[in-house]
Motif scaffolding. Structure first.
Motif, short mmCIF file in Angstrom:
data_model
loop_
_atom_site.label_atom_id
_atom_site.label_comp_id
_atom_site.label_asym_id
_atom_site.label_seq_id
_atom_site.Cartn_x
_atom_site.Cartn_y
_atom_site.Cartn_z
N UNK A 132 38.74 -7.87 54.07
CA UNK A 132 39.06 -9.23 54.51
C UNK A 132 40.18 -9.18 55.55
N UNK A 133 41.15 -8.29 55.35
CA UNK A 133 42.26 -8.19 56.32
C UNK A 133 41.75 -7.72 57.68
N UNK A 134 40.75 -6.83 57.68
CA UNK A 134 40.23 -6.33 58.97
C UNK A 134 39.62 -7.48 59.77
N UNK A 135 38.79 -8.29 59.11
CA UNK A 135 38.18 -9.43 59.80
C UNK A 135 39.27 -10.43 60.17
N UNK A 136 40.23 -10.63 59.26
CA UNK A 136 41.32 -11.57 59.52
C UNK A 136 42.16 -11.17 60.72
N UNK A 137 42.32 -9.85 60.90
CA UNK A 137 43.12 -9.36 62.02
C UNK A 137 42.45 -9.72 63.36
N UNK A 138 41.14 -9.54 63.43
CA UNK A 138 40.43 -9.85 64.68
C UNK A 138 40.37 -11.38 64.88
N UNK A 139 40.22 -12.10 63.78
CA UNK A 139 40.28 -13.58 63.83
C UNK A 139 41.62 -14.01 64.45
N UNK A 140 42.71 -13.40 63.98
CA UNK A 140 44.04 -13.75 64.49
C UNK A 140 44.17 -13.35 65.96
N UNK A 141 43.64 -12.17 66.31
CA UNK A 141 43.73 -11.69 67.70
C UNK A 141 43.02 -12.67 68.64
N UNK A 142 41.86 -13.19 68.21
CA UNK A 142 41.15 -14.19 69.02
C UNK A 142 42.02 -15.42 69.22
N UNK A 143 42.64 -15.85 68.13
CA UNK A 143 43.44 -17.07 68.22
C UNK A 143 44.68 -16.87 69.09
N UNK A 144 45.27 -15.68 69.02
CA UNK A 144 46.42 -15.38 69.89
C UNK A 144 45.96 -15.39 71.35
N UNK A 145 44.79 -14.81 71.60
CA UNK A 145 44.22 -14.81 72.96
C UNK A 145 43.99 -16.23 73.44
N UNK A 182 34.71 -16.12 63.04
CA UNK A 182 35.21 -15.10 62.11
C UNK A 182 35.91 -15.76 60.92
N UNK A 183 36.59 -16.88 61.19
CA UNK A 183 37.20 -17.62 60.08
C UNK A 183 36.13 -18.10 59.10
N UNK A 184 34.99 -18.53 59.63
CA UNK A 184 33.88 -18.93 58.77
C UNK A 184 33.36 -17.77 57.94
N UNK A 185 33.29 -16.59 58.57
CA UNK A 185 32.85 -15.38 57.84
C UNK A 185 33.83 -15.09 56.69
N UNK A 186 35.13 -15.20 56.99
CA UNK A 186 36.14 -14.95 55.96
C UNK A 186 35.98 -15.92 54.79
N UNK A 187 35.78 -17.19 55.11
CA UNK A 187 35.74 -18.21 54.05
C UNK A 187 34.44 -18.17 53.26
#
Ligand code: FES
Length: 312
Positions: A132-145, A182-187
Motif C-alpha cells: 500500500x505504501x508503494x502505491x501511496x508513494x506514487x499517488x503522492x508523487x503525482x499530487x506533488x507534481x 491511484x488513490x482509488x486503487x488504494x481505497x
C-alpha cells in the motif's frame, strides 16, 4: 452511407481494448501496471526514510484528528475535494471567454487546500503495509507534481501569460487525475481506510454463543477463540473476586492486525501492528490510526461456562 461490419475490424478493436482494459483472459495494461507497482520493492528504501520522518513529526493529538478518528472514517478523501473541485472548476472557466480572474482565484484556492489534504494523507500513509505504501508513494508523487504545475500556472497567470497558465493548469489536472486513480486503487482495491472488522461482525451468529469453561481463561491473559467462524480475543478480569469477561473481534479494524497478540493495559488492548488502542469493555478506539471502533461482545457466565453475544 452505412459502414459495413467486418469481422477483422471488430476483432482488431477488441484486441486493442483487451490490451488496456481487463478481459475474460486477465487484467489489461492499466491493472497490470498498478499491480506491478504494488510489488515494486525498489521503492521501499525511500518509503522507509519518509515513514521515519512522518512518524517523528510532532503532531501530538492532531495525528488522530488527521486520521479521521473524530469522523469515524479517514478524513483525507474528504479534504481532497477542495483542491480537486477548485482545479476542475478552474479548467471549466479556462475554456470559457472572459473568466481569467475567476480561474486564477480557483487555482489559488486549490493550492491552499492541497497542503492540509497532503498532511492528512501522509499521516495515513505512514501506517500502511508495504504494498500500500508503494502505491501511496506514487499517488503522492503525482499530487506533488500537480501542485508544482498549478503553482507554475498561478505564476504564469500573475505574469500575464494566460495561455501558458491555462496549459499548465490542464497539465496539472491530468496529473492530479492520475494521482486520484491511484488513490482509488488504494481505497477500493487495497482497502486502505476501510473498516477491516465490519465484515467479520456481520458473520457473528446471533444470540449467546458458548466459548469455553471459565477456567479456560486465566485472569489477565488474552485467549483466542472463535464465535461461529469469527476469531475473537477474550480477556478475563478478576477484580477482588468479581469475574468479568471482555471480548472483541480479533482482527483490528484498521488493517486486520492480530489483537490477540496485542498489549493489555488500563482496560484496553493495543494493536501490535500500528498501535491502535481499543477499550475492552465496548471496543471504542481510544487511539488511532484506527478510525472505527472494534466490534465488542457482551459476556455472561452460566454454570461455569462463558457465553458471548455481539453488542448492538
Ligand atoms: S492493524 Fe493497524 S493498528 Fe491494528
Amino acid at each position: 452511407m452505412a459502414t459495413k461490419y467486418t469481422g477483422h475490424t471488430g476483432s482488431a478493436a477488441r484486441r486493442a481494448a483487451r490490451r488496456v482494459l481487463p478481459s475474460a483472459d486477465g487484467p489489461g495494461r492499466v491493472m497490470s501496471a498498478v499491480d506491478r507497482l504494488e510489488r515494486a520493492t525498489e521503492l521501499d528504501g525511500a518509503s522507509a526514510k519518509l515513514r521515519t520522518w512522518v512518524k517523528k513529526a510532532p503532531l501530538g493529538r492532531a495525528r488522530d484528528a488527521l486520521h479521521g478518528r473524530w469522523l469515524g472514517h479517514p478524513v483525507h478523501p474528504l479534504m481532497v475535494q477542495l483542491p480537486i473541485g477548485a482545479w476542475l472548476s478552474a479548467a471549466a472557466l479556462d475554456v470559457l471567454p472572459g473568466q481569467r480572474r475567476g480561474a486564477g482565484a480557483l487555482v489559488a484556492l486549490g493550492l491552499a487546500g492541497a497542503g492540509p489534504a497532503a498532511v492528512a494523507g501522509w499521516a495515513d500513509w505512514a501506517e500502511l503495509r508495504p504494498p500500500q505504501q508503494r502505491v501511496g508513494l506514487v499517488h503522492a508523487a503525482c499530487n506533488i507534481g500537480a501542485v508544482a504545475l498549478y503553482a507554475g500556472s498561478l505564476g504564469a497567470r500573475g505574469a500575464g501569460r494566460h495561455g501558458l497558465g491555462r496549459l499548465l493548469g490542464f497539465a496539472g489536472l491530468t496529473v492530479v487525475g492520475a494521482g486520484g486513480a491511484l488513490g482509488g486503487h488504494l481505497a477500493y482495491r487495497q482497502a486502505v481506510g476501510a473498516n477491516h472488522a465490519e465484515g467479520l461482525a456481520a458473520r457473528v451468529p446471533s444470540g449467546w454463543q458458548p466459548v469455553g469453561e471459565l477456567a479456560d481463561f486465566p485472569p489477565g491473559e488474552v485467549v483466542r477463540r472463535t464465535v461461529g467462524e469469527v476469531p475473537v480475543m477474550v480477556v478475563r478480569e478478576d477484580r477482588e473476586g468479581t469475574q468479568t469477561v471482555r471480548a472483541l473481534v480479533e482482527q483490528c479494524s484498521h488493517l486486520g492486525g492480530p489483537l490477540a497478540q496485542g498489549e493489555i493495559a488500563d482496560g484496553c488492548v493495543r494493536c501490535p501492528w500500528h498501535g491502535s488502542t481499543f477499550r475492552l469493555s465496548d471496543g471504542w478506539n481510544v487511539q488511532g490510526p484506527a478510525t472505527a471502533p472494534q466490534p465488542a461482545f457482551e459476556a455472561r457466565i452460566v454454570e461455569g461456562r462463558v457465553h458471548l453475544r455481539l453488542r448492538d
